[in-house]
Design a protein around this motif. Sequence first.
Motif, short mmCIF file in Angstrom:
data_model
loop_
_atom_site.label_atom_id
_atom_site.label_comp_id
_atom_site.label_asym_id
_atom_site.label_seq_id
_atom_site.Cartn_x
_atom_site.Cartn_y
_atom_site.Cartn_z
N GLN A 28 57.25 -54.09 19.37
CA GLN A 28 56.23 -54.44 20.21
C GLN A 28 55.94 -53.80 21.64
OE1 GLN A 28 55.22 -58.62 20.98
NE2 GLN A 28 53.19 -58.25 20.80
N GLY A 29 57.25 -54.00 22.34
CA GLY A 29 57.47 -53.34 23.70
C GLY A 29 57.29 -51.57 23.76
N ARG A 30 57.91 -51.21 22.49
CA ARG A 30 57.65 -49.84 22.32
C ARG A 30 56.15 -49.33 22.11
NH1 ARG A 30 62.16 -46.12 19.45
NH2 ARG A 30 63.48 -46.21 21.48
N LEU A 31 55.74 -50.11 21.35
CA LEU A 31 54.13 -49.74 20.85
C LEU A 31 53.36 -49.94 21.99
CD1 LEU A 31 54.29 -51.50 17.42
CD2 LEU A 31 53.86 -48.96 17.91
N ILE A 85 48.63 -47.71 16.48
CA ILE A 85 49.18 -48.44 17.21
C ILE A 85 48.72 -49.93 17.23
CG2 ILE A 85 49.90 -48.68 20.02
CD1 ILE A 85 50.12 -45.78 20.28
N ALA A 86 47.36 -49.87 17.47
CA ALA A 86 46.74 -51.26 17.31
C ALA A 86 46.99 -51.90 16.06
CB ALA A 86 45.06 -51.06 17.37
N LYS A 87 47.09 -51.10 14.86
CA LYS A 87 47.18 -51.50 13.45
C LYS A 87 48.68 -52.01 13.70
CE LYS A 87 47.49 -50.23 8.56
NZ LYS A 87 47.33 -49.17 7.75
N ALA A 88 49.52 -51.34 14.11
CA ALA A 88 51.17 -51.84 14.23
C ALA A 88 51.10 -53.22 14.81
CB ALA A 88 51.93 -50.60 14.61
#
Length: 142
Positions: A28-31, A85-88
């Motif tokens: 989550q931090g990476r994304l 990114i939003a989907k992930a």
Amino acid sequence: MQADPGAQRMLDMPETSYMNDEQLAFFQGRLLAERAEVEAHLEEVRKAIADNERSGDELDRAAVEEELRLLLRQADRETRLLRKIAKALRRIEEGDYGYCEETGQPIGLGRLLLRPTADLCLEAKERQEKREHHFSKSRGEA
């Protein structure tokens, strides 16, 4: 080249720890960091496009139009990346992150470290690419 200690820590965890809270927080931090970086770059691209539109030099018009075309392609790619990114991030919230959308199998930490937006395991992705290649060949595009 210095290895990312956070990534190495993820890889050092046992397989039974796959997509535990620490791993989910890591991705989550990476994304979120990648999203901020892409948004900032997309804003730079938008400004460059706006600056190009104000340029009125007829002698350089072809060069300006080519640069504008490249900037628009880049903006399109980055907009699609933002959607991925939003989907992930949604998949993290829903508890589906790290698992293949097609098979339900783990995508794997190595693949996710390289492509945090991956939603297919390697085998499913290869099948998808073969189908796309076959489809494009049948239409005469390849």
